[in-house]
Design an enzyme around this catalytic site. Structure first.
Site, PDB file in Angstrom:
ATOM      1  N   LYS A  22     -30.324 -33.869  12.863  1.00 27.43           N
ATOM      2  CA  LYS A  22     -29.053 -33.165  12.623  1.00 27.43           C
ATOM      3  C   LYS A  22     -29.334 -31.716  12.240  1.00 27.43           C
ATOM      4  O   LYS A  22     -28.771 -30.794  12.819  1.00 27.43           O
ATOM      5  CB  LYS A  22     -28.302 -33.847  11.477  1.00 27.43           C
ATOM      6  CG  LYS A  22     -27.179 -33.007  10.880  1.00 27.43           C
ATOM      7  CD  LYS A  22     -26.457 -33.701   9.736  1.00 27.43           C
ATOM      8  CE  LYS A  22     -27.034 -33.495   8.364  1.00 27.43           C
ATOM      9  NZ  LYS A  22     -26.634 -32.246   7.675  1.00 27.43           N
ATOM     10  N   ASN A  23     -30.202 -31.513  11.264  1.00 26.04           N
ATOM     11  CA  ASN A  23     -30.380 -30.163  10.724  1.00 26.04           C
ATOM     12  C   ASN A  23     -31.150 -29.235  11.660  1.00 26.04           C
ATOM     13  O   ASN A  23     -31.172 -28.023  11.441  1.00 26.04           O
ATOM     14  CB  ASN A  23     -31.026 -30.220   9.335  1.00 26.04           C
ATOM     15  CG  ASN A  23     -30.039 -30.740   8.296  1.00 26.04           C
ATOM     16  OD1 ASN A  23     -28.839 -30.847   8.566  1.00 26.04           O
ATOM     17  ND2 ASN A  23     -30.541 -31.081   7.119  1.00 26.04           N
ATOM     18  N   CYS A 116     -19.795 -26.808  -2.551  1.00 24.73           N
ATOM     19  CA  CYS A 116     -19.858 -28.135  -1.943  1.00 24.73           C
ATOM     20  C   CYS A 116     -20.263 -29.123  -3.023  1.00 24.73           C
ATOM     21  O   CYS A 116     -20.647 -28.708  -4.116  1.00 24.73           O
ATOM     22  CB  CYS A 116     -20.774 -28.077  -0.728  1.00 24.73           C
ATOM     23  SG  CYS A 116     -22.225 -29.063  -0.707  1.00 24.73           S
ATOM     24  N   ARG A 121     -23.982 -23.312  -3.610  1.00 25.86           N
ATOM     25  CA  ARG A 121     -24.505 -22.951  -2.297  1.00 25.86           C
ATOM     26  C   ARG A 121     -23.970 -21.609  -1.767  1.00 25.86           C
ATOM     27  O   ARG A 121     -23.303 -21.552  -0.733  1.00 25.86           O
ATOM     28  CB  ARG A 121     -24.237 -24.083  -1.289  1.00 25.86           C
ATOM     29  CG  ARG A 121     -24.818 -25.396  -1.766  1.00 25.86           C
ATOM     30  CD  ARG A 121     -24.644 -26.504  -0.790  1.00 25.86           C
ATOM     31  NE  ARG A 121     -25.526 -26.389   0.358  1.00 25.86           N
ATOM     32  CZ  ARG A 121     -25.545 -27.270   1.365  1.00 25.86           C
ATOM     33  NH1 ARG A 121     -24.712 -28.279   1.370  1.00 25.86           N
ATOM     34  NH2 ARG A 121     -26.391 -27.124   2.346  1.00 25.86           N
ATOM     35  N   ASP A 304     -33.418 -33.762   0.256  1.00 27.88           N
ATOM     36  CA  ASP A 304     -32.611 -34.685   1.056  1.00 27.88           C
ATOM     37  C   ASP A 304     -33.116 -36.128   0.985  1.00 27.88           C
ATOM     38  O   ASP A 304     -32.494 -37.028   1.570  1.00 27.88           O
ATOM     39  CB  ASP A 304     -32.561 -34.224   2.529  1.00 27.88           C
ATOM     40  CG  ASP A 304     -31.722 -32.971   2.708  1.00 27.88           C
ATOM     41  OD1 ASP A 304     -30.947 -32.629   1.791  1.00 27.88           O
ATOM     42  OD2 ASP A 304     -31.847 -32.325   3.770  1.00 27.88           O
ATOM     43  N   ARG A 396     -21.453 -38.083   8.891  1.00 30.95           N
ATOM     44  CA  ARG A 396     -21.844 -36.691   9.161  1.00 30.95           C
ATOM     45  C   ARG A 396     -23.295 -36.624   9.585  1.00 30.95           C
ATOM     46  O   ARG A 396     -23.672 -35.718  10.310  1.00 30.95           O
ATOM     47  CB  ARG A 396     -21.700 -35.846   7.882  1.00 30.95           C
ATOM     48  CG  ARG A 396     -20.306 -35.656   7.433  1.00 30.95           C
ATOM     49  CD  ARG A 396     -20.285 -34.719   6.270  1.00 30.95           C
ATOM     50  NE  ARG A 396     -20.816 -33.419   6.684  1.00 30.95           N
ATOM     51  CZ  ARG A 396     -20.721 -32.318   5.963  1.00 30.95           C
ATOM     52  NH1 ARG A 396     -20.118 -32.358   4.797  1.00 30.95           N
ATOM     53  NH2 ARG A 396     -21.216 -31.174   6.399  1.00 30.95           N
TER      54      ARG A 396
HETATM   55  N1  EPU Z   1     -29.237 -20.282  -1.830  1.00 33.21           N
HETATM   56  C1  EPU Z   1     -28.796 -19.140  -2.449  1.00 33.21           C
HETATM   57  N2  EPU Z   1     -28.355 -18.103  -1.666  1.00 33.21           N
HETATM   58  C2  EPU Z   1     -28.365 -18.177  -0.304  1.00 33.21           C
HETATM   59  C3  EPU Z   1     -28.829 -19.348   0.326  1.00 33.21           C
HETATM   60  C4  EPU Z   1     -29.269 -20.388  -0.462  1.00 33.21           C
HETATM   61  O1  EPU Z   1     -28.765 -19.043  -3.678  1.00 33.21           O
HETATM   62  O2  EPU Z   1     -27.938 -17.193   0.330  1.00 33.21           O
HETATM   63  C5  EPU Z   1     -29.710 -21.418  -2.653  1.00 33.21           C
HETATM   64  C6  EPU Z   1     -28.868 -22.677  -2.469  1.00 33.21           C
HETATM   65  O3  EPU Z   1     -27.708 -22.654  -3.249  1.00 33.21           O
HETATM   66  C7  EPU Z   1     -29.853 -23.753  -2.859  1.00 33.21           C
HETATM   67  C8  EPU Z   1     -31.195 -23.198  -2.369  1.00 33.21           C
HETATM   68  O4  EPU Z   1     -30.996 -21.801  -2.199  1.00 33.21           O
HETATM   69  O5  EPU Z   1     -29.882 -23.895  -4.245  1.00 33.21           O
HETATM   70  C9  EPU Z   1     -31.703 -23.767  -1.068  1.00 33.21           C
HETATM   71  O6  EPU Z   1     -30.663 -23.750  -0.107  1.00 33.21           O
HETATM   72  P1  EPU Z   1     -30.928 -23.616   1.460  1.00 33.21           P
HETATM   73  O7  EPU Z   1     -30.341 -22.346   1.939  1.00 33.21           O
HETATM   74  O8  EPU Z   1     -32.375 -23.861   1.720  1.00 33.21           O
HETATM   75  O9  EPU Z   1     -30.083 -24.840   2.012  1.00 33.21           O
HETATM   76  P2  EPU Z   1     -29.150 -24.891   3.291  1.00 33.21           P
HETATM   77  O10 EPU Z   1     -29.758 -24.120   4.400  1.00 33.21           O
HETATM   78  O11 EPU Z   1     -27.757 -24.600   2.899  1.00 33.21           O
HETATM   79  C10 EPU Z   1     -30.325 -26.949   4.388  1.00 33.21           C
HETATM   80  C11 EPU Z   1     -29.911 -28.311   4.863  1.00 33.21           C
HETATM   81  C12 EPU Z   1     -29.593 -29.198   3.664  1.00 33.21           C
HETATM   82  C13 EPU Z   1     -30.857 -29.280   2.804  1.00 33.21           C
HETATM   83  C14 EPU Z   1     -31.310 -27.885   2.387  1.00 33.21           C
HETATM   84  C15 EPU Z   1     -32.602 -27.877   1.595  1.00 33.21           C
HETATM   85  C16 EPU Z   1     -28.859 -27.860   6.993  1.00 33.21           C
HETATM   86  C17 EPU Z   1     -27.618 -27.812   7.807  1.00 33.21           C
HETATM   87  N3  EPU Z   1     -28.728 -28.191   5.693  1.00 33.21           N
HETATM   88  O12 EPU Z   1     -29.223 -26.437   3.658  1.00 33.21           O
HETATM   89  O13 EPU Z   1     -29.289 -30.481   4.186  1.00 33.21           O
HETATM   90  O14 EPU Z   1     -30.598 -30.054   1.653  1.00 33.21           O
HETATM   91  O15 EPU Z   1     -31.490 -27.065   3.573  1.00 33.21           O
HETATM   92  O16 EPU Z   1     -33.620 -28.459   2.296  1.00 33.21           O
HETATM   93  O17 EPU Z   1     -29.949 -27.636   7.506  1.00 33.21           O
HETATM   94  C18 EPU Z   1     -28.294 -32.601   4.213  1.00 33.21           C
HETATM   95  O18 EPU Z   1     -28.703 -32.727   5.387  1.00 33.21           O
HETATM   96  O19 EPU Z   1     -27.820 -33.564   3.547  1.00 33.21           O
HETATM   97  C19 EPU Z   1     -28.362 -31.293   3.568  1.00 33.21           C
HETATM   98  C20 EPU Z   1     -27.641 -30.971   2.508  1.00 33.21           C
END
Ligand code: EPU
Length: 417
Positions: A22-23, A116, A121, A304, A396
């Protein structure tokens, strides 16, 4: 709303095949905005988040056709550069269209995702990175409005490791003028998968999968055919399903090298794991040992998999300390696991799980995607009946999970309501 009814206590056995990730699929779909024409993406899982991404791309003007796990995305006719609140609020990853739309059209307007269930996030690092590439960004009426005639390469050092931020800037920089260097980049395998797609499209990206990614901007990208990597989190969830039920399961089509951190921890807990040619056999021990984990960015233990590992520790011998270091509110499964008779206490970002002899089936409620998976795992191990409501979260991110588990001998049914 559908619910799942599980009669626990069956030892899982047999073989299960892992679906596409998915991701990885989500950003790959978004990347087709940069490559006008017919893109063919294979090994795509049937999931609600994939449907949402399709809706987002269609709302921009793409023509999309699905045939089994192959999705054909004709991105030539994309003309709209706005992604609305309706779509972004149902799936945060929709915000990734901002950079590619900006790169293709010189402007984009995308709704800000709200918070969320698992944390605030924010996307500040995505926006800071786009500004470093020369975008002018304004926040108006809940929307991000971005403009740049052509993005320009820059050196970007991420304050914290962000998967989505790294993917977003890699896409935006692919057709920027000059070189972009992403430092302290996230190293998740999904980032490498996206880089492979972009390179096939004609981009020049080196270092994806390490913390320094170098991108030499090119003028344009062309459409591709690509097959998405297997879903490492689905694979990890089935590994724990085998371990928690006292089972013996062969998992087909997974890449064990993507799950080293989980595999080491499961082995420490006594689980027998052997692998050959992308087939991984997971055999539960007679007695599971309690193990501590700390979630970390890849290659650390994945956030995850935290909820599912906690379910496993609920029936291990001894006490386990689980620290969540990525999201600030990712313990919502705890109060539901307590309903099974688990012994868990939390303090800040850390949970202490004392193993109990037996979990007892209960009615519970899913709160987010991975939390839902932990409740299924607990239900499989518990005696008697477990009913899980609000399983739309599960749809999802797990393709046909109840069918796959039933194929391994679980007594699990989806009841339509
Ligand atoms: N963060 C910030 N600022 C930003 C971006 C991120 O503070 O601009 C923080 C977030 O709030 C969090 C941390 O950085 O505390 C890491 O977030 P990241 O950006 O790595 O997460 P994401 O890209 O939003 C993806 C996956 C998530 C997974 C995380 C961590 C996708 C679509 N989602 O989210 O997947 O938990 O990386 O590995 O790729 C899931 O599949 O259940 C899921 C939540």
């Amino acid at each position: 709303m559908d619910k799942l009814v599980i009669k626990g206590g069956k030892k899982l056995a047999g073989e299960v095949r892992i679906s596409g990730s998915k991701n990885a699929s989500l950003p790959i779909f978004v990347a087709t905005i940069l490559a006008p024409g017919l893109n063919r993406i294979g090994n795509v899982p049937f999931l609600r988040d994939i449907n949402t991404t399709i809706k987002v791309l269609e709302s921009l003007g793409a023509i999309i056709e699905g045939n089994g796990n192959l999705v054909k995305i004709d991105s030539a006719g994309i003309h709209n550069h706005e992604a609305t609140y309706d779509l972004v609020k149902t799936m945060r990853a929709s915000v990734l269209v901002l950079g590619p739309l900006l790169a293709r059209f010189g402007k984009a307007r995308v709704s800000l995702p709200g918070g969320c269930a698992i944390g605030a996030r924010p996307i500040n690092l995505h926006l800071k990175g786009l500004q470093a590439l020369g975008a002018e960004i304004n926040l108006e009426h809940g929307y991000v409005e971005a403009e740049a005639k052509r993005l320009k390469g820059a050196r970007i050092n991420f304050d914290i490791s962000t998967v989505g931020g790294t993917e977003h800037l890699m896409m935006a920089a692919a057709t920027a003028k000059g070189e972009t260097v992403l430092e302290n980049a996230a190293r998740e395998p999904e980032i490498d998968d996206l880089a492979q797609v972009l390179n096939l499209m004609g981009a020049h990206i080196e270092g994806a999968g390490t913390d320094t990614i170098r991108i030499q901007g090119v003028n344009e990208l062309s459409p591709v055919s690509y097959s998405v990597m297997p879903d490492r989190i689905e694979a990890g969830t089935f590994m724990i399903a085998a371990a928690i039920t006292g089972g013996d399961v062969k998992i087909l089509g997974m890449k064990p090298e993507h799950l080293d951190a989980l595999i080491f921890k499961l082995q420490d807990a006594g689980v027998e794991i052997t692998s050959r040619d992308n087939v991984v056999r997971v055999k539960a021990p007679r007695k599971l040992r309690s193990i501590n984990i700390k979630t970390r960015p890849y290659p650390g233990f994945p956030t995850d998999m935290q909820a599912q590992f906690m379910a496993l520790m609920c029936v291990a011998d001894g006490a386990s300390v689980i620290s969540e270091n990525i999201f600030e509110n990712r313990f919502m499964h705890v109060s539901e696991l307590l309903r099974f008779g688990a012994d868990i206490t939390t303090e800040g970002n850390s949970a202490t799980v004392k193993g109990v002899k037996k979990l007892s089936g209960a009615p519970v409620m899913a709160t987010d995607l991975r939390a839902s998976a932990s409740l299924i795992l607990a239900g499989l191990a518990a005696d008697n009946i477990t009913e899980i409501s609000r399983i739309y979260h599960l749809d999802r991110g797990y393709e046909s999970i109840e069918k796959k588990l039933a194929g391994l001998g679980a007594d699990i049914q989806r009841i339509k309501e």
